[in-house]
Enzyme design. Structure first.
Site, PDB file in Angstrom:
ATOM      1  N   GLU A 126       0.863  -1.197   0.000  1.00  0.00           N
ATOM      2  CA  GLU A 126       0.000   0.000   0.000  1.00  0.00           C
ATOM      3  C   GLU A 126       0.889   1.233   0.000  1.00  0.00           C
ATOM      4  O   GLU A 126       2.087   1.140   0.281  1.00  0.00           O
ATOM      5  CB  GLU A 126      -0.911  -0.022   1.232  1.00  0.00           C
ATOM      6  N   GLY A 240       8.719 -17.043  -4.501  1.00  0.00           N
ATOM      7  CA  GLY A 240       8.781 -15.836  -5.336  1.00  0.00           C
ATOM      8  C   GLY A 240      10.194 -15.279  -5.375  1.00  0.00           C
ATOM      9  O   GLY A 240      10.659 -14.789  -6.401  1.00  0.00           O
ATOM     10  N   ARG A 241      10.880 -15.383  -4.237  1.00  0.00           N
ATOM     11  CA  ARG A 241      12.271 -14.886  -4.166  1.00  0.00           C
ATOM     12  C   ARG A 241      13.190 -15.724  -5.040  1.00  0.00           C
ATOM     13  O   ARG A 241      14.130 -15.201  -5.654  1.00  0.00           O
ATOM     14  CB  ARG A 241      12.740 -14.879  -2.705  1.00  0.00           C
ATOM     15  N   PHE A 276      42.451  -7.946 -24.609  1.00  0.00           N
ATOM     16  CA  PHE A 276      42.980  -7.192 -23.463  1.00  0.00           C
ATOM     17  C   PHE A 276      42.766  -7.983 -22.174  1.00  0.00           C
ATOM     18  O   PHE A 276      41.625  -8.309 -21.818  1.00  0.00           O
ATOM     19  CB  PHE A 276      42.294  -5.823 -23.363  1.00  0.00           C
ATOM     20  N   GLN A 277      43.867  -8.254 -21.478  1.00  0.00           N
ATOM     21  CA  GLN A 277      43.742  -9.133 -20.316  1.00  0.00           C
ATOM     22  C   GLN A 277      42.878  -8.506 -19.209  1.00  0.00           C
ATOM     23  O   GLN A 277      42.162  -9.212 -18.498  1.00  0.00           O
ATOM     24  CB  GLN A 277      45.121  -9.500 -19.769  1.00  0.00           C
ATOM     25  N   LEU A 336      31.504  -3.087 -20.952  1.00  0.00           N
ATOM     26  CA  LEU A 336      32.343  -3.748 -21.962  1.00  0.00           C
ATOM     27  C   LEU A 336      31.847  -3.479 -23.386  1.00  0.00           C
ATOM     28  O   LEU A 336      32.576  -3.697 -24.348  1.00  0.00           O
ATOM     29  CB  LEU A 336      32.413  -5.259 -21.682  1.00  0.00           C
ATOM     30  N   GLU A 362       9.675  -8.321  -3.786  1.00  0.00           N
ATOM     31  CA  GLU A 362       9.649  -9.651  -3.125  1.00  0.00           C
ATOM     32  C   GLU A 362      10.409  -9.553  -1.799  1.00  0.00           C
ATOM     33  O   GLU A 362      11.049 -10.519  -1.368  1.00  0.00           O
ATOM     34  CB  GLU A 362      10.272 -10.735  -4.015  1.00  0.00           C
ATOM     35  N   ARG A 374      18.302 -12.319  11.788  1.00  0.00           N
ATOM     36  CA  ARG A 374      17.412 -12.805  12.853  1.00  0.00           C
ATOM     37  C   ARG A 374      17.661 -14.278  13.138  1.00  0.00           C
ATOM     38  O   ARG A 374      17.731 -14.723  14.277  1.00  0.00           O
ATOM     39  CB  ARG A 374      15.954 -12.640  12.400  1.00  0.00           C
TER      40      ARG A 374
HETATM   41  C1  LIG Z   1       8.046  -2.196 -10.252  1.00  0.00           C
HETATM   42  C2  LIG Z   1       7.455  -2.671  -8.971  1.00  0.00           C
HETATM   43  C3  LIG Z   1       6.486  -3.663  -9.002  1.00  0.00           C
HETATM   44  C4  LIG Z   1       5.880  -4.096  -7.815  1.00  0.00           C
HETATM   45  N1  LIG Z   1       4.889  -5.039  -7.875  1.00  0.00           N
HETATM   46  C5  LIG Z   1       4.193  -5.328  -6.743  1.00  0.00           C
HETATM   47  C6  LIG Z   1       3.036  -6.186  -6.809  1.00  0.00           C
HETATM   48  O1  LIG Z   1       2.675  -6.692  -7.877  1.00  0.00           O
HETATM   49  N2  LIG Z   1       2.341  -6.404  -5.675  1.00  0.00           N
HETATM   50  C7  LIG Z   1       2.704  -5.864  -4.481  1.00  0.00           C
HETATM   51  O2  LIG Z   1       2.011  -6.123  -3.486  1.00  0.00           O
HETATM   52  N3  LIG Z   1       3.784  -5.058  -4.383  1.00  0.00           N
HETATM   53  C8  LIG Z   1       4.532  -4.763  -5.489  1.00  0.00           C
HETATM   54  N4  LIG Z   1       5.628  -3.932  -5.413  1.00  0.00           N
HETATM   55  C9  LIG Z   1       5.959  -3.300  -4.133  1.00  0.00           C
HETATM   56  C10 LIG Z   1       7.246  -3.806  -3.506  1.00  0.00           C
HETATM   57  O3  LIG Z   1       7.037  -5.084  -2.991  1.00  0.00           O
HETATM   58  C11 LIG Z   1       7.666  -2.768  -2.440  1.00  0.00           C
HETATM   59  O4  LIG Z   1       8.106  -1.612  -3.136  1.00  0.00           O
HETATM   60  C12 LIG Z   1       8.734  -3.283  -1.514  1.00  0.00           C
HETATM   61  O5  LIG Z   1       8.224  -4.286  -0.666  1.00  0.00           O
HETATM   62  C13 LIG Z   1       9.357  -2.173  -0.654  1.00  0.00           C
HETATM   63  O6  LIG Z   1       8.367  -1.433  -0.016  1.00  0.00           O
HETATM   64  P1  LIG Z   1       8.399   0.170  -0.096  1.00  0.00           P
HETATM   65  O7  LIG Z   1       8.557   0.547  -1.507  1.00  0.00           O
HETATM   66  O8  LIG Z   1       7.223   0.661   0.629  1.00  0.00           O
HETATM   67  O9  LIG Z   1       9.743   0.573   0.673  1.00  0.00           O
HETATM   68  P2  LIG Z   1       9.881   0.777   2.243  1.00  0.00           P
HETATM   69  O10 LIG Z   1       9.358  -0.395   2.975  1.00  0.00           O
HETATM   70  O11 LIG Z   1       9.359   2.121   2.592  1.00  0.00           O
HETATM   71  O12 LIG Z   1      11.465   0.802   2.386  1.00  0.00           O
HETATM   72  C14 LIG Z   1      12.283   1.967   2.155  1.00  0.00           C
HETATM   73  C15 LIG Z   1      13.723   1.574   2.477  1.00  0.00           C
HETATM   74  O13 LIG Z   1      13.844   1.250   3.860  1.00  0.00           O
HETATM   75  C16 LIG Z   1      14.367  -0.064   3.995  1.00  0.00           C
HETATM   76  N5  LIG Z   1      13.778  -0.693   5.186  1.00  0.00           N
HETATM   77  C17 LIG Z   1      12.460  -0.758   5.529  1.00  0.00           C
HETATM   78  N6  LIG Z   1      12.302  -1.399   6.674  1.00  0.00           N
HETATM   79  C18 LIG Z   1      13.544  -1.763   7.088  1.00  0.00           C
HETATM   80  C19 LIG Z   1      14.070  -2.442   8.244  1.00  0.00           C
HETATM   81  N7  LIG Z   1      13.262  -2.931   9.193  1.00  0.00           N
HETATM   82  N8  LIG Z   1      15.406  -2.614   8.348  1.00  0.00           N
HETATM   83  C20 LIG Z   1      16.234  -2.151   7.380  1.00  0.00           C
HETATM   84  N9  LIG Z   1      15.802  -1.494   6.275  1.00  0.00           N
HETATM   85  C21 LIG Z   1      14.486  -1.304   6.141  1.00  0.00           C
HETATM   86  C22 LIG Z   1      14.010  -0.782   2.715  1.00  0.00           C
HETATM   87  O14 LIG Z   1      14.848  -1.885   2.462  1.00  0.00           O
HETATM   88  C23 LIG Z   1      14.202   0.340   1.709  1.00  0.00           C
HETATM   89  O15 LIG Z   1      15.546   0.468   1.384  1.00  0.00           O
HETATM   90  C24 LIG Z   1       6.279  -3.525  -6.580  1.00  0.00           C
HETATM   91  C25 LIG Z   1       7.284  -2.544  -6.556  1.00  0.00           C
HETATM   92  C26 LIG Z   1       7.856  -2.101  -7.727  1.00  0.00           C
HETATM   93  C27 LIG Z   1       8.913  -1.028  -7.666  1.00  0.00           C
END
Ligand SMILES: Cc1cc2nc3c(=O)[nH]c(=O)nc-3n(C[C@H](O)[C@H](O)[C@H](O)COP(=O)(O)OP(=O)(O)OC[C@H]3O[C@@H](n4cnc5c(N)ncnc54)[C@H](O)[C@@H]3O)c2cc1C
Length: 380
Positions: A126, A240-241, A276-277, A336, A362, A374
């Site tokens: 969201e 998914g990952r 080129f190496q 390259l 993901e 963790r």
């Molecule tokens: C092109 C695209 C397609 C997508 N498709 C889907 C989809 O089909 N369905 C869907 O549900 N979602 C989708 N997503 C959403 C995606 O899963 C989220 O963007 C992602 O989970 C990160 O959430 P956020 O963007 O709100 O970043 P945030 O959660 O706000 O994170 C911002 C930064 O803070 C870091 N961070 C946050 N919490 C922590 C913590 N506890 N410790 C350390 N670092 C932290 C994050 O790693 C990041 O660097 C899509 C995103 C993109 C860009």
């Protein structure tokens, strides 16, 4: 310990590779320009069994292992990682229907998901909650006939394009146990979409917000049991990952193969640049990174298939390692190619752009480290 693929696994990889070369690669750049993937592609992929790769055979799916599925995504991504990754999301939804839907709901939706006459999207994120997905605020209120959903989902791959959406929404308290999963079909009253997101990569996939405003659905569109939705949503993520990692791996491999050929043709200072190496060493480093990534990915997939207790940790580690290795290799391949790498015609800059998001979705790669740390601390 046997690291070799079986004959059947080789055949799966070759089939996906051949399909990608013939039906995806020649159009990938045009689809990117158009900002959409023709819907006719999906039933063709479904004919190969790719609409429900790990949906049980009993329910009409291909019943493949997660390792087998990584081969499909690796091979298809050699043609276009954006198309392959979109297929991965649909497969995540198909597996949720297979695993958690009632018989009635499964009969209603799964056949069309498997044939890909209906394409599914996954709606968890969201505007105010991404990494902290359990903080979602979309509300599902019980009505006489079923539920009314109100809220906004952000970044939805296939938003406004897909035929149906699996939506995680809050039907209970503020905890993860207050979240349920629902199927909402395109065309439902109260369902609308935001504008097309203008993205760095994955541009052939339409990404939009999915908005629900008093969107009424029947009780039979609740997926599985009320209050279990967050568990269902998380359950698909290990696999998914693996898929998204395989997409990075395949695309980076395609970039490396193309770079090897390019370096034999491109001349500088009187010889082809593969003499080129310093550059040969970069090729060697790329090969080492990709082979390590492939082995690590397949080990993680094997662990998930065999339900080992450390499978989640390995999927997280593989996701971080492989997506970052894939991006590093693709970036080196661009370098390259010199200036030509920066031109769209050569296809390398598209791979660099497409792969970048694999470190974000993901679960971001920071969240992957969180999962690993963790586990380490818990085991200490
Ligand atoms: C092109 C695209 C397609 C997508 N498709 C889907 C989809 O089909 N369905 C869907 O549900 N979602 C989708 N997503 C959403 C995606 O899963 C989220 O963007 C992602 O989970 C990160 O959430 P956020 O963007 O709100 O970043 P945030 O959660 O706000 O994170 C911002 C930064 O803070 C870091 N961070 C946050 N919490 C922590 C913590 N506890 N410790 C350390 N670092 C932290 C994050 O790693 C990041 O660097 C899509 C995103 C993109 C860009």
């Amino acid at each position: 310990m046997d690291f070799a693929l079986t004959e059947e696994q080789d055949a799966i990889f070759d089939m996906a590779r051949a399909f990608g070369e013939e039906h995806i690669a020649p159009h990938a750049q045009a689809w990117e320009r158009d900002g959409t993937i023709p819907k006719e592609l999906w039933p063709q992929l479904a004919e190969l069994g790719f609409g429900g790769l790990y949906v049980s055979e009993e329910n009409g799916g291909s019943g493949l292992s997660r390792l087998d599925a990584t081969l499909v995504f690796e091979a298809l991504s050699m043609a276009c990682p954006s198309v392959a990754a979109f297929l991965s999301i649909h497969n995540m939804c198909a597996k949720m229907l297979d695993s958690f839907a009632s018989d009635e709901m499964r009969d209603r939706y799964l056949p069309a998901a498997l044939s890909m006459e209906k394409v599914f999207s996954y709606c968890l994120t969201e505007p105010g909650s991404g990494s902290d997905a359990a903080a979602l605020r979309t509300r599902a209120t019980a009505t006489d006939q079923g539920y009314s959903l109100t809220g906004t989902k952000a970044f939805i791959s296939g938003g406004g394009y897909s035929d149906a959406y699996i939506v995680m929404a809050r039907s209970g308290d503020d905890s993860p146990r207050g979240i349920s999963a629902f199927v909402i079909e395109d065309g439902t009253a109260g369902l609308s979409y935001g504008g097309l997101e203008d993205k760095m990569g994955w541009r052939s996939q339409p990404t939009r917000q999915v908005q629900m405003d008093d969107c009424h659905i029947p009780a039979t569109n609740l997926l599985g049991t009320e209050g279990e939705g967050f568990k269902y949503a998380m359950k698909g993520l290990d696999g998914g990952r693996l898929n998204i990692s395989a997409c990075s791996l395949g695309a980076a491999q395609a970039a490396l193969t193309q770079t090897l050929n390019y370096m034999a043709e491109r001349k500088a200072f009187g010889k082809s640049i593969d003499h080129f190496q310093a550059l040969q060493f970069r090729l060697a480093d790329a090969e080492i990174e990709l082979q390590a990534a492939r082995t690590f990915l397949r080990q993680a997939a094997w662990k998930l298939d065999n339900g080992t207790p450390d499978a989640t940790k390995f999927c997280a580690m593989a996701k971080k390692f492989v997506t970052e290795a894939g991006s590093r290799v693709a970036d080196q391949c661009l370098q390259l190619h010199g200036g030509y790498g920066y031109l769209a015609d050569y296809g390398i800059e598209k791979i660099v752009r497409d792969l970048r998001v694999h470190q974000i979705l993901e679960g971001t790669n920071e969240i992957m480290r969180l999962i690993v740390a963790r586990q380490l601390l818990a085991e200490r």
